[in-house]
Design a protein around this motif. Structure first.
Motif, mmCIF file in Angstrom:
data_model
loop_
_atom_site.group_PDB
_atom_site.id
_atom_site.type_symbol
_atom_site.label_atom_id
_atom_site.label_comp_id
_atom_site.label_asym_id
_atom_site.label_seq_id
_atom_site.Cartn_x
_atom_site.Cartn_y
_atom_site.Cartn_z
ATOM 1 N N PHE A 232 -8.441 7.901 9.837
ATOM 2 C CA PHE A 232 -8.862 6.516 9.592
ATOM 3 C C PHE A 232 -8.248 6.004 8.303
ATOM 4 O O PHE A 232 -8.108 6.750 7.330
ATOM 5 N N HIS A 233 -7.873 4.736 8.321
ATOM 6 C CA HIS A 233 -7.258 4.083 7.171
ATOM 7 C C HIS A 233 -8.352 3.234 6.508
ATOM 8 O O HIS A 233 -8.913 2.340 7.139
ATOM 9 N N ILE A 234 -8.644 3.567 5.253
ATOM 10 C CA ILE A 234 -9.759 2.898 4.582
ATOM 11 C C ILE A 234 -9.216 2.126 3.374
ATOM 12 O O ILE A 234 -8.652 2.710 2.444
ATOM 13 N N ASP A 235 -9.345 0.808 3.430
ATOM 14 C CA ASP A 235 -8.780 -0.089 2.422
ATOM 15 C C ASP A 235 -9.727 -0.229 1.245
ATOM 16 O O ASP A 235 -10.880 -0.647 1.423
ATOM 17 N N ILE A 236 -9.214 0.092 0.063
ATOM 18 C CA ILE A 236 -10.024 -0.031 -1.151
ATOM 19 C C ILE A 236 -9.479 -1.189 -1.988
ATOM 20 O O ILE A 236 -8.321 -1.170 -2.407
ATOM 21 N N ILE B 140 -6.850 6.845 2.224
ATOM 22 C CA ILE B 140 -7.323 5.810 1.305
ATOM 23 C C ILE B 140 -6.162 4.925 0.868
ATOM 24 O O ILE B 140 -5.247 5.383 0.175
ATOM 25 N N HIS B 141 -6.200 3.666 1.283
ATOM 26 C CA HIS B 141 -5.189 2.682 0.853
ATOM 27 C C HIS B 141 -5.736 2.030 -0.408
ATOM 28 O O HIS B 141 -6.610 1.159 -0.342
ATOM 29 N N PHE B 142 -5.226 2.507 -1.542
ATOM 30 C CA PHE B 142 -5.804 2.176 -2.845
ATOM 31 C C PHE B 142 -5.158 0.909 -3.410
ATOM 32 O O PHE B 142 -4.011 0.928 -3.855
ATOM 33 N N VAL C 52 3.185 1.730 8.840
ATOM 34 C CA VAL C 52 3.172 0.281 8.685
ATOM 35 C C VAL C 52 1.721 -0.213 8.724
ATOM 36 O O VAL C 52 0.877 0.381 9.390
ATOM 37 N N ASP C 53 1.470 -1.278 7.986
ATOM 38 C CA ASP C 53 0.096 -1.778 7.847
ATOM 39 C C ASP C 53 0.123 -3.295 7.742
ATOM 40 O O ASP C 53 0.697 -3.845 6.800
ATOM 41 N N GLY C 54 -0.509 -3.941 8.737
ATOM 42 C CA GLY C 54 -0.654 -5.390 8.690
ATOM 43 C C GLY C 54 -0.074 -6.064 9.910
ATOM 44 O O GLY C 54 1.118 -5.943 10.187
HETATM 45 ZN ZN ZN Z 1 -4.412 -1.054 4.478
#
Ligand code: ZN
Ligand code: DX5
Length: 216
Positions: A30-34, A64-66, A172-174
């Motif tokens: 899982f990708h968790i946006d912080i 964790i996408h910091f 890739v993200d978005g």
């Molecule tokens: Zn992200």
């Protein structure tokens, strides 16, 4: 090929149910946006979400996408909470800090990722290659789910692929959906963060399976 669901746009009051549905169809990351309201103009989750997540889903990776310019206080807290993968943005801190924190992650058994926003050129990646396991190419300006994939991103992904060679993962993200996932894959990406597309029809598992069919 890996699909990493982003929980940013999930119904936050039903996170556990959403995560379970995705795990049931084989999702293992899982990708968790912080976000702390400074590096990007939005707020999201804190370290407790990660420790709760790892308690309930110990076999599932927390990526964790910091998105913060405050690494000194927050990175150790997320590592302590159980982060498996941590993605740090080029430009969110000085290069010497970035080097320090990438080393810190490696020495704590956390996979380090360098993230580049749309305005950061691909070639900055080169000097960090020995310290990272993956590159995150942002295909929107970070901050919010539900934005459209930036068309120029395909060129950026190709440039990053040239630099990292065939073996390093490019995420890739978005704005990833059933159309753009193919564009990103053809350009050289192999890990796909998917947010709002998963929650469109109220059935995450079906949405994951649809995307998997397209990229397999
Ligand atoms: Zn992200
Ligand atoms: C945006 C975040 C993304 C976001 C993706 O800043 O980094 O992870 O949740 O959402 P979608 O897939 O809706 O663009």
């Amino acid at each position: 090929m890996i699909i990493a669901p982003s929980i940013l746009n999930a119904d936050n009051l039903n996170l556990k149910e959403n995560i379970k549905n995705a795990v049931a169809v084989g999702i293992d990351r899982f990708h968790i946006d912080i976000m702390d309201g400074h590096f990007v103009p939005n707020l999201s989750f804190g370290p407790q979400l990660i420790s709760d997540f790892k308690r309930e889903f110990p076999m599932t990776d927390a990526e964790i996408h910091f998105m913060s310019n405050n690494p000194d206080d927050l990175i150790p807290a997320f590592v302590e909470a159980g982060a498996d993968i941590m993605e740090l943005h080029y430009g969110a801190m000085s290069e010497s800090k970035l080097n320090y924190w990438l080393d810190y992650l490696a020495s704590n058994g956390v996979d380090a990722v360098l993230a580049i926003k749309p305005d950061i050129p691909a070639d900055v990646v080169e000097k960090f290659l020995p310290k990272i396991k993956q590159v995150l190419v942002m295909t929107v300006n970070p901050g919010f789910g539900g934005q459209s994939f930036i068309a120029d991103s395909a060129e950026k992904i190709k440039q990053v692929r040239e630099i990292v060679g065939p073996n390093m993962a490019i995420e890739v993200d978005g704005g990833i959906n059933d159309r753009t996932i193919k564009i990103a894959k053809d350009a050289g990406a192999d890990v796909f963060v998917v947010g709002s597309y998963l929650y469109e029809n109220g059935n995450i598992a079906n949405q994951v399976l649809k995307l998997e069919k397209i990229i397999k």
